[in-house]
Scaffold this active site. Structure first.
Site, PDB file in Angstrom:
ATOM      1  N   SER A  29      23.419  65.616  58.733  1.00 14.26           N
ATOM      2  CA  SER A  29      23.453  65.706  57.272  1.00 14.26           C
ATOM      3  C   SER A  29      24.859  66.013  56.797  1.00 14.26           C
ATOM      4  O   SER A  29      25.424  67.065  57.097  1.00 14.26           O
ATOM      5  CB  SER A  29      22.497  66.797  56.789  1.00 14.26           C
ATOM      6  OG  SER A  29      22.730  67.022  55.418  1.00 14.26           O
ATOM      7  N   HIS A  34      22.387  61.274  57.090  1.00 14.66           N
ATOM      8  CA  HIS A  34      21.536  61.811  56.027  1.00 14.66           C
ATOM      9  C   HIS A  34      22.434  62.240  54.861  1.00 14.66           C
ATOM     10  O   HIS A  34      23.366  63.031  55.034  1.00 14.66           O
ATOM     11  CB  HIS A  34      20.743  63.000  56.580  1.00 14.66           C
ATOM     12  CG  HIS A  34      19.747  63.572  55.637  1.00 14.66           C
ATOM     13  ND1 HIS A  34      18.487  63.028  55.444  1.00 14.66           N
ATOM     14  CD2 HIS A  34      19.799  64.666  54.840  1.00 14.66           C
ATOM     15  CE1 HIS A  34      17.820  63.764  54.567  1.00 14.66           C
ATOM     16  NE2 HIS A  34      18.606  64.759  54.174  1.00 14.66           N
ATOM     17  N   ASP A  61      22.478  63.931  51.174  1.00 17.70           N
ATOM     18  CA  ASP A  61      21.725  64.779  50.242  1.00 17.70           C
ATOM     19  C   ASP A  61      22.275  64.653  48.839  1.00 17.70           C
ATOM     20  O   ASP A  61      23.410  65.033  48.570  1.00 17.70           O
ATOM     21  CB  ASP A  61      21.836  66.241  50.682  1.00 17.70           C
ATOM     22  CG  ASP A  61      21.005  66.508  51.916  1.00 17.70           C
ATOM     23  OD1 ASP A  61      19.791  66.267  51.868  1.00 17.70           O
ATOM     24  OD2 ASP A  61      21.577  66.947  52.924  1.00 17.70           O
ATOM     25  N   MET A  74      21.996  65.936  45.123  1.00 19.80           N
ATOM     26  CA  MET A  74      21.468  67.069  44.343  1.00 19.80           C
ATOM     27  C   MET A  74      21.988  66.980  42.911  1.00 19.80           C
ATOM     28  O   MET A  74      23.184  66.782  42.702  1.00 19.80           O
ATOM     29  CB  MET A  74      21.937  68.372  44.978  1.00 19.80           C
ATOM     30  CG  MET A  74      21.505  68.513  46.409  1.00 19.80           C
ATOM     31  SD  MET A  74      22.151  70.038  47.103  1.00 19.80           S
ATOM     32  CE  MET A  74      21.358  69.995  48.709  1.00 19.80           C
ATOM     33  N   HIS A 105      18.512  61.155  50.555  1.00 15.41           N
ATOM     34  CA  HIS A 105      17.495  62.133  50.149  1.00 15.41           C
ATOM     35  C   HIS A 105      17.789  62.556  48.707  1.00 15.41           C
ATOM     36  O   HIS A 105      18.742  63.291  48.456  1.00 15.41           O
ATOM     37  CB  HIS A 105      17.585  63.317  51.136  1.00 15.41           C
ATOM     38  CG  HIS A 105      16.659  64.440  50.832  1.00 15.41           C
ATOM     39  ND1 HIS A 105      16.760  65.668  51.457  1.00 15.41           N
ATOM     40  CD2 HIS A 105      15.608  64.546  49.979  1.00 15.41           C
ATOM     41  CE1 HIS A 105      15.813  66.476  51.022  1.00 15.41           C
ATOM     42  NE2 HIS A 105      15.103  65.820  50.113  1.00 15.41           N
ATOM     43  N   MET A 130      17.241  64.677  45.758  1.00 19.57           N
ATOM     44  CA  MET A 130      16.705  65.927  45.195  1.00 19.57           C
ATOM     45  C   MET A 130      17.081  65.930  43.724  1.00 19.57           C
ATOM     46  O   MET A 130      18.003  66.631  43.283  1.00 19.57           O
ATOM     47  CB  MET A 130      17.302  67.123  45.947  1.00 19.57           C
ATOM     48  CG  MET A 130      16.700  67.286  47.327  1.00 19.57           C
ATOM     49  SD  MET A 130      17.739  68.277  48.407  1.00 19.57           S
ATOM     50  CE  MET A 130      18.840  67.017  48.983  1.00 19.57           C
ATOM     51  N   MET A 160      10.041  69.209  54.445  1.00 12.70           N
ATOM     52  CA  MET A 160      11.167  70.145  54.302  1.00 12.70           C
ATOM     53  C   MET A 160      10.826  71.448  55.018  1.00 12.70           C
ATOM     54  O   MET A 160       9.737  72.000  54.841  1.00 12.70           O
ATOM     55  CB  MET A 160      11.447  70.443  52.819  1.00 12.70           C
ATOM     56  CG  MET A 160      12.045  69.294  52.007  1.00 12.70           C
ATOM     57  SD  MET A 160      13.612  68.654  52.627  1.00 12.70           S
ATOM     58  CE  MET A 160      14.666  70.104  52.578  1.00 12.70           C
ATOM     59  N   ASP A 204      13.741  68.577  57.921  1.00 10.67           N
ATOM     60  CA  ASP A 204      15.057  68.798  57.306  1.00 10.67           C
ATOM     61  C   ASP A 204      15.150  70.247  56.843  1.00 10.67           C
ATOM     62  O   ASP A 204      14.361  70.690  56.012  1.00 10.67           O
ATOM     63  CB  ASP A 204      15.183  67.831  56.115  1.00 10.67           C
ATOM     64  CG  ASP A 204      16.506  67.936  55.376  1.00 10.67           C
ATOM     65  OD1 ASP A 204      17.428  68.627  55.855  1.00 10.67           O
ATOM     66  OD2 ASP A 204      16.614  67.293  54.303  1.00 10.67           O
TER      67      ASP A 204
HETATM   68  C1  DX5 Z   1      18.741  70.966  52.157  1.00 11.47           C
HETATM   69  C2  DX5 Z   1      19.112  69.541  52.488  1.00 11.47           C
HETATM   70  C3  DX5 Z   1      19.401  69.381  53.922  1.00 11.47           C
HETATM   71  C4  DX5 Z   1      20.582  70.170  54.404  1.00 11.47           C
HETATM   72  C5  DX5 Z   1      20.184  70.724  55.737  1.00 11.47           C
HETATM   73  O1  DX5 Z   1      18.605  71.088  50.800  1.00 11.47           O
HETATM   74  O2  DX5 Z   1      18.062  68.663  52.149  1.00 11.47           O
HETATM   75  O3  DX5 Z   1      19.505  68.018  54.318  1.00 11.47           O
HETATM   76  O4  DX5 Z   1      21.762  69.431  54.560  1.00 11.47           O
HETATM   77  O5  DX5 Z   1      21.182  71.579  56.163  1.00 11.47           O
HETATM   78  P1  DX5 Z   1      21.010  72.536  57.402  1.00 11.47           P
HETATM   79  O6  DX5 Z   1      20.751  71.671  58.594  1.00 11.47           O
HETATM   80  O7  DX5 Z   1      22.315  73.249  57.445  1.00 11.47           O
HETATM   81  O8  DX5 Z   1      19.835  73.452  57.112  1.00 11.47           O
HETATM   82 ZN    ZN Z   2      18.146  66.535  53.054  1.00 14.15          ZN
END
Ligand code: DX5
Ligand code: ZN
Length: 222
Positions: free
Chosen positions: A6, A31, A33, A35, A64, A66, A135, A173
């Site tokens: 990620s 991956h 993320d 946000m 992903h 969010m 999650m 994740d």
């Molecule tokens: C969390 C994200 C993850 C994040 C995981 O909100 O969706 O993908 O990058 O990070 P680690 O592996 O550090 O928990």
């Molecule tokens: Zn993620």
């Protein structure tokens, strides 16, 4: 099995070489993320960043979302190079339409469940999705501790996949390292997202090799 480093845990000052490090270290998917500061209390990066990384990478881009209003972002991320778009089950009424739209754009589709959301929220969509993301932390930040109470959901996702004869991947994740990946693998997970557990390691290649070995030796079999 798939290991998906990620990018959230990468050095944001040099994202292209960090994406390259993940690829050279043997990561299968990247991956990404996304946000929006509303669905989760943090902001990461947008389609522009994805479009810069894509031409320099051969990895599968696992995006992903969010985001509270992903409907306005789907096409931009697809154009930027997303190979799969995962939306959240907590968007309730919007979910059927979002799944339909993503598939209609010719993209793979994932559905994610936050820790407090019951696995039953995903059941009506199992035959429509390519991936179910369980999650294992509350999303928003990297580096949080793995929530063991999410493990039964992985087992249920695996049981349903068997009994219904479906083919979706089961992704985990949040707080995934070479110990917690094994716990998830025993329950039936086959796709492992890891930020801190991989990017923060000086030798990512070794970390990926170790995670892969652990998972392969502890695979749930039918
Ligand atoms: C969390 C994200 C993850 C994040 C995981 O909100 O969706 O993908 O990058 O990070 P680690 O592996 O550090 O928990
Ligand atoms: Zn993620």
């Amino acid at each position: 099995m798939i290991i998906a480093p990620s990018l959230l845990a990468a050095d944001f000052g040099k994202l292209t070489s960090e994406a390259d490090r993940a690829e050279r270290s043997g990561g299968d998917w990247l991956h990404l993320d996304i946000m929006d500061g509303h669905f989760v209390p943090n902001i990461s990066f947008g389609p522009e960043v994805v479009s810069i990384l894509k031409p320099q990478s051969k990895m599968f881009f696992d995006v992903h979302l969010m985001c509270s209003r992903p409907e306005s972002l789907l096409e931009s991320f697809l154009k930027a190079g997303a190979d799969q778009l995962t939306i959240h089950a907590e968007l309730d009424d919007k979910v059927p339409d979002l799944i339909w739209k993503i598939k209609n754009l010719g993209c793979k589709v994932g559905l994610a469940l936050n820790p407090p959301t019951p696995i039953t929220a995903a059941e009506p969509f199992l035959d429509q999705i390519d991936l179910l993301l369980v999650m294992t932390v509350n999303p928003g930040f990297g580096g949080q501790s793995f929530m063991y109470e999410c493990l039964p959901k992985i087992q249920q996702a695996w049981d349903w996949r068997q009994s219904k004869g479906l083919g979706y991947r089961i992704e985990v994740d949040g707080g995934i390292d070479n110990i917690t990946a094994i716990e998830c693998s025993r329950m039936g997970a086959d796709t492992f997202v890891s930020g801190t557990g991989l990017f923060k390691k000086r030798n990512m290649k070794q970390a990926i090799r170790k995670m892969r070995e652990g998972v392969e030796n502890n695979r749930k079999r039918s």
